[in-house]
Enzyme design. Structure first.
Site, PDB file in Angstrom:
ATOM      1  N   LYS A  81       0.863  -1.185   0.000  1.00 48.42           N
ATOM      2  CA  LYS A  81       0.000   0.000   0.000  1.00 48.42           C
ATOM      3  C   LYS A  81       0.892   1.225   0.000  1.00 48.42           C
ATOM      4  O   LYS A  81       1.959   1.231   0.609  1.00 48.42           O
ATOM      5  CB  LYS A  81      -0.871   0.026   1.258  1.00 48.42           C
ATOM      6  N   THR A 153     -16.659  -5.936  -8.141  1.00 55.33           N
ATOM      7  CA  THR A 153     -16.736  -6.032  -6.674  1.00 55.33           C
ATOM      8  C   THR A 153     -18.166  -6.397  -6.282  1.00 55.33           C
ATOM      9  O   THR A 153     -18.398  -7.276  -5.438  1.00 55.33           O
ATOM     10  CB  THR A 153     -16.330  -4.694  -6.017  1.00 55.33           C
ATOM     11  N   VAL A 187     -20.564   0.413  -5.927  1.00 53.34           N
ATOM     12  CA  VAL A 187     -20.771  -1.008  -5.657  1.00 53.34           C
ATOM     13  C   VAL A 187     -22.236  -1.283  -5.290  1.00 53.34           C
ATOM     14  O   VAL A 187     -22.851  -2.225  -5.800  1.00 53.34           O
ATOM     15  CB  VAL A 187     -19.854  -1.500  -4.501  1.00 53.34           C
ATOM     16  N   GLY A 188     -22.786  -0.449  -4.401  1.00 51.31           N
ATOM     17  CA  GLY A 188     -24.152  -0.684  -3.909  1.00 51.31           C
ATOM     18  C   GLY A 188     -25.175  -0.718  -5.032  1.00 51.31           C
ATOM     19  O   GLY A 188     -26.107  -1.540  -5.000  1.00 51.31           O
ATOM     20  N   ARG A 211     -30.357   9.831  -3.607  1.00 48.47           N
ATOM     21  CA  ARG A 211     -29.660   8.716  -4.250  1.00 48.47           C
ATOM     22  C   ARG A 211     -30.304   7.385  -3.835  1.00 48.47           C
ATOM     23  O   ARG A 211     -30.501   6.492  -4.658  1.00 48.47           O
ATOM     24  CB  ARG A 211     -28.189   8.755  -3.816  1.00 48.47           C
ATOM     25  N   ALA A 241     -20.812   1.229   2.165  1.00 48.18           N
ATOM     26  CA  ALA A 241     -20.575   2.677   2.219  1.00 48.18           C
ATOM     27  C   ALA A 241     -19.262   2.983   2.937  1.00 48.18           C
ATOM     28  O   ALA A 241     -18.253   3.267   2.295  1.00 48.18           O
ATOM     29  CB  ALA A 241     -21.749   3.368   2.913  1.00 48.18           C
ATOM     30  N   ASN A 264     -14.832  -1.664   3.229  1.00 43.83           N
ATOM     31  CA  ASN A 264     -13.567  -2.073   3.832  1.00 43.83           C
ATOM     32  C   ASN A 264     -13.607  -1.819   5.330  1.00 43.83           C
ATOM     33  O   ASN A 264     -14.287  -0.904   5.791  1.00 43.83           O
ATOM     34  CB  ASN A 264     -12.416  -1.249   3.224  1.00 43.83           C
TER      35      ASN A 264
HETATM   36  P1  NAD Z   1     -18.919   5.200  -3.578  1.00 42.13           P
HETATM   37  O1  NAD Z   1     -18.245   6.412  -3.065  1.00 42.13           O
HETATM   38  O2  NAD Z   1     -19.188   5.057  -5.033  1.00 42.13           O
HETATM   39  O3  NAD Z   1     -20.341   5.036  -2.844  1.00 42.13           O
HETATM   40  C1  NAD Z   1     -20.492   5.127  -1.465  1.00 42.13           C
HETATM   41  C2  NAD Z   1     -21.938   5.574  -1.193  1.00 42.13           C
HETATM   42  O4  NAD Z   1     -22.166   5.508   0.208  1.00 42.13           O
HETATM   43  C3  NAD Z   1     -22.249   7.003  -1.628  1.00 42.13           C
HETATM   44  O5  NAD Z   1     -23.477   7.023  -2.342  1.00 42.13           O
HETATM   45  C4  NAD Z   1     -22.344   7.764  -0.307  1.00 42.13           C
HETATM   46  O6  NAD Z   1     -23.265   8.851  -0.362  1.00 42.13           O
HETATM   47  C5  NAD Z   1     -22.833   6.680   0.629  1.00 42.13           C
HETATM   48  N1  NAD Z   1     -22.548   6.878   2.044  1.00 42.13           N
HETATM   49  C6  NAD Z   1     -21.436   7.426   2.602  1.00 42.13           C
HETATM   50  N2  NAD Z   1     -21.547   7.377   3.938  1.00 42.13           N
HETATM   51  C7  NAD Z   1     -22.721   6.759   4.226  1.00 42.13           C
HETATM   52  C8  NAD Z   1     -23.399   6.424   5.430  1.00 42.13           C
HETATM   53  N3  NAD Z   1     -22.860   6.687   6.620  1.00 42.13           N
HETATM   54  N4  NAD Z   1     -24.609   5.809   5.337  1.00 42.13           N
HETATM   55  C9  NAD Z   1     -25.152   5.525   4.131  1.00 42.13           C
HETATM   56  N5  NAD Z   1     -24.565   5.839   2.967  1.00 42.13           N
HETATM   57  C10 NAD Z   1     -23.366   6.454   3.015  1.00 42.13           C
HETATM   58  O7  NAD Z   1     -18.068   3.965  -3.021  1.00 42.13           O
HETATM   59  P2  NAD Z   1     -18.008   2.488  -3.626  1.00 42.13           P
HETATM   60  O8  NAD Z   1     -16.971   2.400  -4.665  1.00 42.13           O
HETATM   61  O9  NAD Z   1     -19.401   2.029  -3.916  1.00 42.13           O
HETATM   62  O10 NAD Z   1     -17.441   1.677  -2.373  1.00 42.13           O
HETATM   63  C11 NAD Z   1     -18.270   1.387  -1.263  1.00 42.13           C
HETATM   64  C12 NAD Z   1     -17.460   0.694  -0.176  1.00 42.13           C
HETATM   65  O11 NAD Z   1     -16.888  -0.508  -0.690  1.00 42.13           O
HETATM   66  C13 NAD Z   1     -16.275   1.513   0.371  1.00 42.13           C
HETATM   67  O12 NAD Z   1     -16.094   1.188   1.738  1.00 42.13           O
HETATM   68  C14 NAD Z   1     -15.104   0.986  -0.423  1.00 42.13           C
HETATM   69  O13 NAD Z   1     -13.885   1.147   0.274  1.00 42.13           O
HETATM   70  C15 NAD Z   1     -15.464  -0.471  -0.535  1.00 42.13           C
HETATM   71  N6  NAD Z   1     -14.844  -1.154  -1.677  1.00 42.13           N
HETATM   72  C16 NAD Z   1     -15.044  -0.688  -2.931  1.00 42.13           C
HETATM   73  C17 NAD Z   1     -14.459  -1.340  -3.999  1.00 42.13           C
HETATM   74  C18 NAD Z   1     -14.654  -0.851  -5.417  1.00 42.13           C
HETATM   75  O14 NAD Z   1     -14.252  -1.567  -6.335  1.00 42.13           O
HETATM   76  N7  NAD Z   1     -15.269   0.290  -5.637  1.00 42.13           N
HETATM   77  C19 NAD Z   1     -13.674  -2.490  -3.790  1.00 42.13           C
HETATM   78  C20 NAD Z   1     -13.501  -2.966  -2.485  1.00 42.13           C
HETATM   79  C21 NAD Z   1     -14.095  -2.277  -1.436  1.00 42.13           C
END
Ligand code: NAD
Length: 350
Positions: A81, A153, A187-188, A211, A241, A264
């Protein structure tokens, strides 16, 4: 806070590269936690920290997590990292120049560390880094990368949820099951779509209520206020999130049978894993279930995979989780401990 010396003395990793960038004042730390299974892979985080030691500690901790994640994912990579600790997040020409100097540092490591994006860095930044070194994953498709890791993911999490349902209910059928997806982001969103297509009732929560409502409407589900996720009755809670959602304070409130999502560092403290076990809630260890993006970029960009090999590898996340759940049951340990044990085992025999 520990000093540099104390951090280096107590860390279990291999090599920490410390670089001060005089032009910007940034500190750059590249931590190669393990090269036991291959070159150290892991993203580059750009962030403002209170002290350089805090940034080094973050890089050390995150690189250790990458070792476990990539080992359990069965990839020929070790864990690394990098952290670029800045006074404020740069933009424009200043950002580009910093990234090029950083790329030279990565190049100087000769491939022992290979980077990708992380917090506050993205595809465009990887394209800049790619101008100076080949040791970069996650560039744009135009620049030779494999595109966003978020959809694979989500697919990995989908397979993980099915494996978790199978373990708890004896069937992985999503029809009639309810899932709360926290975070309607990269991801969601695709996760909610896949779950709904397979027959699940999907509830969506986001700190941006618009959203959540848009995604809920798209998948025929319902939006839940962001502060109600823990109290919502469901079969599966999928944190997608932020980290730290599972703590000694929050676990007693959960009203689900399974926690399985992409975020994560879901465990705010290790005790939360035991509390989940005590309450009979199955926890899919975060670094196992969320490895789909890493698997995709390594597979497509380095191992020469096509779509079908990637699909097989993403489905394998479900098989790995089944193995972890069986081990946890057999040994009477938490699923988090069983995942760590599997990582250790792969590191020993690799
Ligand atoms: P993103 O930023 O695209 O989406 C995150 C969403 O969560 C946003 O819509 C944001 O408004 C919302 N959010 C933030 N805080 C919140 C809360 N307290 N309650 C409810 N909603 C909240 O991020 P992503 O790429 O979808 O990643 C989501 C999670 O998965 C992160 O923790 C990221 O580290 C992890 N992750 C992502 C990937 C990847 O490929 N993108 C891979 C491994 C892990």
């Amino acid at each position: 806070m520990l000093t540099f010396e104390q951090l280096l003395e107590t860390w279990d990793g291999e090599t920490a590269v410390v670089h001060r960038d005089p032009e910007s004042g940034a500190w750059i730390f590249v931590c190669l936690h393990s090269t036991r299974l291959g070159p150290a892979g892991g993203g580059t985080r750009m962030k403002v920290y209170d002290t350089p030691a805090e940034a080094l500690q973050d890089a050390m901790r995150l690189s250790g997590a990458m070792t476990r994640k990539l080992a359990v994912a069965g990839l020929p990579f070790g864990g690394g990292k990098a952290v670029i600790a800045v006074a404020e997040i740069p933009s424009g020409e200043e950002r580009r120049a910093l990234l090029l100097r950083y790329a030279d540092l990565v190049a100087s490591l000769g491939g022992s560390y290979r980077t990708s994006s992380d917090m506050n860095t993205g595809e465009a930044d990887m394209d800049v880094i790619g101008e100076r070194t080949e040791f970069v994953f996650g560039r744009s498709v135009e620049a030779g990368g494999s595109g966003s890791p978020a959809p694979p993911t989500a697919t990995g999490v989908y397979h993980g949820i099915r494996a978790s349902l199978s373990h708890v209910y004896g069937s992985d059928d999503l029809d009639g099951r309810s899932v709360v997806v926290q975070g309607a982001g990269g991801v969601g969103s695709p996760l909610a779509e896949q779950l709904a297509s397979a027959g699940a009732t999907v509830f969506v929560a986001d700190i941006d209520p618009g959203r959540a409502e848009t995604l809920a409407a798209r998948v025929g589900g319902a939006a839940v206020p962001a502060d109600r996720v823990l109290d919502t009755d469901c079969d599966v809670f999928a944190p997608c999130a932020v980290g730290g959602v599972l703590s000694v304070a929050t676990v007693p409130r959960l009203r689900c049978r399974i926690v399985a999502g992409s975020a994560n560092n879901q465990l705010a403290e290790p005790e939360a894993a035991d509390l989940l076990q005590g309450r009979g809630i199955l926890y899919a260890p975060d670094y196992v279930i969320n490895a789909g993006g890493a698997i995709a970029i390594v597979g497509l960009e380095q191992l020469g995979w096509g779509r079908s090999e990637l699909d097989t590898a993403l489905a394998q996340i479900g098989d790995t989780l089944r193995q972890i759940y069986e081990r946890a049951d057999a040994e009477g340990i938490s699923t988090a401990a069983a995942a760590d044990a599997l990582a250790e085992q792969r590191l020993k025999v690799g």
